[in-house]
Design a protein around this motif. Structure first.
Motif, PDB file in Angstrom:
ATOM      1  N   PRO A 165      41.749  30.083  37.313  1.00 14.60           N
ATOM      2  CA  PRO A 165      40.961  31.050  38.099  1.00 14.60           C
ATOM      3  C   PRO A 165      39.457  30.960  37.819  1.00 14.60           C
ATOM      4  O   PRO A 165      38.642  31.220  38.693  1.00 14.60           O
ATOM      5  CB  PRO A 165      41.502  32.412  37.661  1.00 14.60           C
ATOM      6  CG  PRO A 165      42.839  32.146  37.099  1.00 14.60           C
ATOM      7  CD  PRO A 165      42.773  30.772  36.511  1.00 14.60           C
ATOM      8  N   ARG A 166      39.091  30.565  36.598  1.00 12.00           N
ATOM      9  CA  ARG A 166      37.676  30.490  36.234  1.00 12.00           C
ATOM     10  C   ARG A 166      36.981  29.257  36.814  1.00 12.00           C
ATOM     11  O   ARG A 166      35.771  29.268  36.997  1.00 12.00           O
ATOM     12  CB  ARG A 166      37.522  30.490  34.719  1.00 12.00           C
ATOM     13  CG  ARG A 166      37.883  31.825  34.096  1.00 12.00           C
ATOM     14  CD  ARG A 166      37.474  31.851  32.654  1.00 12.00           C
ATOM     15  NE  ARG A 166      37.723  32.931  31.784  1.00 12.00           N
ATOM     16  CZ  ARG A 166      38.207  34.134  31.991  1.00 12.00           C
ATOM     17  NH1 ARG A 166      38.569  34.477  33.170  1.00 12.00           N
ATOM     18  NH2 ARG A 166      38.362  35.021  31.048  1.00 12.00           N
ATOM     19  N   ILE A 167      37.752  28.198  37.052  1.00 13.35           N
ATOM     20  CA  ILE A 167      37.148  26.974  37.594  1.00 13.35           C
ATOM     21  C   ILE A 167      37.482  26.790  39.077  1.00 13.35           C
ATOM     22  O   ILE A 167      37.179  25.752  39.656  1.00 13.35           O
ATOM     23  CB  ILE A 167      37.553  25.726  36.778  1.00 13.35           C
ATOM     24  CG1 ILE A 167      39.057  25.481  36.826  1.00 13.35           C
ATOM     25  CG2 ILE A 167      37.052  25.825  35.350  1.00 13.35           C
ATOM     26  CD1 ILE A 167      39.489  24.178  36.180  1.00 13.35           C
TER      27      ILE A 167
ATOM     28  N   LEU B 274      44.714  31.215  32.758  1.00 14.18           N
ATOM     29  CA  LEU B 274      43.430  31.606  32.203  1.00 14.18           C
ATOM     30  C   LEU B 274      42.259  30.734  32.650  1.00 14.18           C
ATOM     31  O   LEU B 274      41.156  31.251  32.877  1.00 14.18           O
ATOM     32  CB  LEU B 274      43.504  31.597  30.671  1.00 14.18           C
ATOM     33  CG  LEU B 274      44.561  32.519  30.055  1.00 14.18           C
ATOM     34  CD1 LEU B 274      44.634  32.319  28.555  1.00 14.18           C
ATOM     35  CD2 LEU B 274      44.284  33.966  30.407  1.00 14.18           C
ATOM     36  N   VAL B 275      42.476  29.441  32.778  1.00 17.59           N
ATOM     37  CA  VAL B 275      41.379  28.529  33.097  1.00 17.59           C
ATOM     38  C   VAL B 275      41.252  28.295  34.599  1.00 17.59           C
ATOM     39  O   VAL B 275      40.145  28.310  35.142  1.00 17.59           O
ATOM     40  CB  VAL B 275      41.547  27.186  32.347  1.00 17.59           C
ATOM     41  CG1 VAL B 275      40.491  26.182  32.764  1.00 17.59           C
ATOM     42  CG2 VAL B 275      41.516  27.415  30.845  1.00 17.59           C
TER      43      VAL B 275
ATOM     44  N   SER C 171      41.966  25.453  43.528  1.00 17.56           N
ATOM     45  CA  SER C 171      42.042  25.354  42.073  1.00 17.56           C
ATOM     46  C   SER C 171      43.066  24.286  41.698  1.00 17.56           C
ATOM     47  O   SER C 171      43.953  23.958  42.481  1.00 17.56           O
ATOM     48  CB  SER C 171      42.422  26.699  41.454  1.00 17.56           C
ATOM     49  OG  SER C 171      43.727  27.057  41.825  1.00 17.56           O
TER      50      SER C 171
END
Length: 167
Positions: free
Chosen positions: A22-24, A19-20, A30
């Motif tokens: 891919p967003r950062i 969840l996190v 990553s």
């Protein structure tokens, strides 16, 4: 109770990866949260336990990508072993040590992973190593130190002693 804490931490780090991360992410770069989990656990363990923790976390991660089943289990087992051997000889609460350890662990993990993933194609291997693995290992290390600092600030006994072997 200790096994429950390990299961909860495993779930949290795998959720962070899904969840996190891919967003950062910065393009293809990553952090590798499951690898950080293996490193956190293995740093206070014997090499055998470090390998086993790496295998279990890697196998769970592999279940989400059955085409490469076993590859994460293999690479994270090797990483868990290496961190266990190294972590026993140093101060695991030193941020510079953790930065170096996480970075080298991520790079070593990706090196073995890419050797197999690319089918020993030197062109693909070096391209991915230079453009993805090296920046990702640095990103993983920085995120790992930040997560460690957050855990220290939380200051709970469970966080400080996570993964430590019983006497």
């Amino acid at each position: 109770m200790k096994r429950l804490n390990v299961l909860i931490a495993s779930f949290v780090f795998l959720m962070l990866q899904m969840l996190v991360a891919p967003r950062i992410a910065l393009g293809e770069i990553s952090p590798d949260f499951p690898l950080l989990l293996v490193a956190y656990f293995a740093i206070h363990q014997t090499p055998v336990r470090g390998s086993i923790s790496g295998f279990v976390v890697g196998l769970i991660q592999d279940l989400f990508n059955p085409q490469l089943l076993g590859l994460n289990a293999l690479t994270k087992s090797v990483a868990g072993y290496a961190v266990s051997v190294t972590g026993a000889k140093a101060d695991p609460d030193n941020d510079l040590f953790l930065l170096a350890l996480f970075s080298i662990t991520a790079l070593g993990h990706d090196f073995v992973y890419l050797l197999i993933f690319t089918g020993l194609d030197p062109g693909k291997f070096f391209m991915l190593l230079l453009t993805v693995s090296i920046p990702s290992s640095i990103y993983t290390a920085v995120v790992g130190v930040i997560v460690h600092r957050i855990a220290v600030v939380l200051g709970t006994k469970g966080v400080r002693t996570f993964g430590k072997a019983r006497p």
